[in-house]
Design an enzyme around this catalytic site. Structure first.
Site, PDB file in Angstrom:
ATOM      1  N   HIS A 134       0.876  -1.181   0.000  1.00 57.63           N
ATOM      2  CA  HIS A 134       0.000   0.000   0.000  1.00 57.63           C
ATOM      3  C   HIS A 134       0.914   1.233   0.000  1.00 57.63           C
ATOM      4  O   HIS A 134       2.034   1.180   0.538  1.00 57.63           O
ATOM      5  CB  HIS A 134      -0.849  -0.032   1.273  1.00 57.63           C
ATOM      6  CG  HIS A 134      -1.917   1.003   1.367  1.00 57.63           C
ATOM      7  ND1 HIS A 134      -1.652   2.306   1.712  1.00 57.63           N
ATOM      8  CD2 HIS A 134      -3.261   0.934   1.184  1.00 57.63           C
ATOM      9  CE1 HIS A 134      -2.795   2.979   1.734  1.00 57.63           C
ATOM     10  NE2 HIS A 134      -3.780   2.179   1.419  1.00 57.63           N
ATOM     11  N   ASP A 211       2.817  -4.718   8.035  1.00 59.69           N
ATOM     12  CA  ASP A 211       1.607  -3.922   7.857  1.00 59.69           C
ATOM     13  C   ASP A 211       0.433  -4.897   7.916  1.00 59.69           C
ATOM     14  O   ASP A 211       0.145  -5.603   6.946  1.00 59.69           O
ATOM     15  CB  ASP A 211       1.681  -3.192   6.514  1.00 59.69           C
ATOM     16  CG  ASP A 211       0.368  -2.486   6.167  1.00 59.69           C
ATOM     17  OD1 ASP A 211      -0.613  -2.631   6.920  1.00 59.69           O
ATOM     18  OD2 ASP A 211       0.334  -1.793   5.127  1.00 59.69           O
ATOM     19  N   GLN A 214      -4.779  -5.314   6.882  1.00 59.34           N
ATOM     20  CA  GLN A 214      -5.805  -6.205   6.306  1.00 59.34           C
ATOM     21  C   GLN A 214      -5.771  -7.584   6.945  1.00 59.34           C
ATOM     22  O   GLN A 214      -6.359  -8.529   6.406  1.00 59.34           O
ATOM     23  CB  GLN A 214      -5.591  -6.341   4.784  1.00 59.34           C
ATOM     24  CG  GLN A 214      -5.704  -5.067   4.009  1.00 59.34           C
ATOM     25  CD  GLN A 214      -7.120  -4.493   3.992  1.00 59.34           C
ATOM     26  OE1 GLN A 214      -8.092  -5.161   4.340  1.00 59.34           O
ATOM     27  NE2 GLN A 214      -7.244  -3.237   3.604  1.00 59.34           N
ATOM     28  N   LYS A 237     -10.477  -0.601  10.254  1.00 58.65           N
ATOM     29  CA  LYS A 237     -10.566  -1.844   9.482  1.00 58.65           C
ATOM     30  C   LYS A 237     -10.798  -3.028  10.413  1.00 58.65           C
ATOM     31  O   LYS A 237     -10.741  -4.188  10.006  1.00 58.65           O
ATOM     32  CB  LYS A 237      -9.282  -2.043   8.668  1.00 58.65           C
ATOM     33  CG  LYS A 237      -9.088  -0.984   7.570  1.00 58.65           C
ATOM     34  CD  LYS A 237      -7.854  -1.280   6.768  1.00 58.65           C
ATOM     35  CE  LYS A 237      -7.362  -0.097   5.959  1.00 58.65           C
ATOM     36  NZ  LYS A 237      -8.201   0.234   4.822  1.00 58.65           N
ATOM     37  N   CYS A 375      -4.724   2.463  -3.692  1.00 63.11           N
ATOM     38  CA  CYS A 375      -3.465   2.954  -3.095  1.00 63.11           C
ATOM     39  C   CYS A 375      -2.333   1.956  -3.296  1.00 63.11           C
ATOM     40  O   CYS A 375      -1.449   1.808  -2.439  1.00 63.11           O
ATOM     41  CB  CYS A 375      -3.628   3.279  -1.615  1.00 63.11           C
ATOM     42  SG  CYS A 375      -4.798   4.584  -1.306  1.00 63.11           S
TER      43      CYS A 375
END
Ligand code: PLP
Length: 417
Positions: A134, A211, A214, A237, A375
């Site tokens: 991202h 990261d 998600q 999220k 993104c």
């Protein structure tokens, strides 16, 4: 509550009851269409259990934290710090000092790149990221490159959207200071082999940032077992509100980081001549944080833990297989991201229909998806496409939602036929 039938799934969840927890799912959009929400990778919906605690905080408990001596301030502080403990348990950090509240994934990565990066990275040192990051895990490192003259190396991906592990391994050298990788790709759905990545990075003593924006809503994450140095995610999220997120860091690593922002709450003492800083986690949390947001994040974690990741995984696995099967049969469709290890995200393009047009036509049917580069412009360039339409599922989605998506795509194909 949507009136559509909930097709049977192998899940043990009471989907009807779960869907009633999300008030927004009873909404109708676009001339009375039931909302089919398939944009969970952009942001998840919020259950009453989260909305209620956020409302209660602002309605009955609004107060600033840490500095107050009055009842409300003590109460808010307890709730805020309680949420930190909930996050600690959720990711199995050793101690709450390792849990820094940020405004989200983006601010967490920027904090690491700017604070840890400036301290630990010099000209010629290397940062490795992947081709599927991202922008939030690309741009901060480019900024560090501008400042320090470090080298940014990009680990390639294959045509299925999987990381090329051999190529990744060959990029790591004794000069690699940081390996910053997306755990789960937001545009491809790929779940990266983070344990192997961490093992390889450690051979050369590189730090690892994951990261997990998600990831945390879909699977259990254990930072001690992973042995990553940093892990970041966003509350919005994870069924909480926007404006709150988490930077996990190992204590020793965080302690060696200079604060990026100075101000209230992060100091031990201030005179005009000299300021001394507070200990962790306050040292990295200058200013008034998203108090209600953090409390809501704690409630969101409690909520999904009650459902349980086993049931969530069953449901999402079923939805991914079911929707992928249906979509694959559509004429002219190409699914972008077909990794063996995948989360319930399906990016696709259809011959002759721009992804934005597809998004608009799906919206006309009440189906909310994302259209664009998500993104991740380098991913789009890698697959030689301008954009994709992306359907992303959560545990409250149903097979009927997938049916509605497919029905709407078929209609769009007819419009363009
Ligand atoms: N990383 C990934 C993988 C994402 O999917 C996102 C958001 O889509 C981000 C980072 C940025 O998150 P935020 O905008 O909440 O900071």
């Amino acid at each position: 509550m949507n009136q559509h039938t909930l097709n049977s799934t192998p899940s043990t969840m009471d989907l009807d009851a779960i869907r009633r927890d999300f008030p927004i799912l009873s909404r109708q959009v676009r001339d009375g269409k039931n909302l089919i929400y398939l944009d969970n990778a952009a942001t998840t919906l919020k259950p009453r259990q989260v909305l209620d605690v956020v409302y209660d905080h602002y309605a009955y408990g609004a107060s600033n934290i840490h500095r107050g001596v009055h009842f409300l301030s003590e109460e808010a502080t307890k709730l805020y710090e309680g949420a930190r403990e909930t996050v600690r348990r959720f990711i199995n950090a050793r101690e709450t000092a390792e849990v820094i509240f940020t405004s989200g994934t983006t601010s967490a990565i920027n904090l690491v790149a700017k604070s840890w990066g400036r301290k630990n990275v010099s000209a010629g040192d290397e940062i490795i990221i992947t081709h599927m990051e991202h922008h939030a895990n690309i741009v901060p490192w480019q900024m560090l490159r501008e400042e320090t003259g470090c080298v940014l190396k990009i680990a390639p991906i294959n045509d299925r959207g999987e990381l090329d592990m051999a190529a990744f391994e060959s990029l790591i050298t004794p000069r690699t200071k940081m390996v910053a990788v997306v755990y789960t790709s937001n545009s491809l759905g790929t779940i990266n082999p983070v344990r192997d990545i961490i093992r390889l990075a450690k051979v050369h003593g590189a730090a690892v940032l994951l990261d997990a924006a998600q990831t945390v809503a879909h699977t259990k994450v254990d930072v001690q077992s992973l042995d990553c140095d940093f892990l970041v995610f966003s509350g919005h999220k994870l069924f909480a509100t926007s404006g709150v997120g988490v930077l996990y860091g190992k204590r020793a690593v965080l302690e060696a980081m200079p604060p990026l922002m100075g101000g209230g709450d992060m100091i031990k003492s201030v005179t005009f001549e000299k300021t001394t800083y507070a200990g962790l986690p306050a040292r990295l949390e200058a200013g008034t944080p998203a108090i209600g947001g953090a409390i809501g994040l704690g409630a969101a974690i409690d909520y999904i833990q009650k459902i349980g990741f086993a049931a969530i995984a069953d449901q999402e696995k079923d939805l991914l297989a079911y929707a992928t099967g249906l979509l694959s049969e559509l004429p002219g469709i190409r699914i972008i991201g077909t990794a063996a290890e995948k989360t319930a995200i399906i990016s696709f393009v259809v011959d002759g229909i721009h992804p934005h047009d597809m998004g608009t036509l799906l919206d006309a049917e009440g189906v909310a998806v994302r259209a664009g580069h998500h993104c991740t412009q380098p991913v789009m360039a890698r697959f030689k496409i301008p954009a994709t339409t992306r359907a992303s599922f959560s545990f409250y989605n149903t097979r009927a939602d997938a049916d509605a998506l497919v029905h709407a795509i078929k209609k769009a194909i007819e419009v363009f036929a």
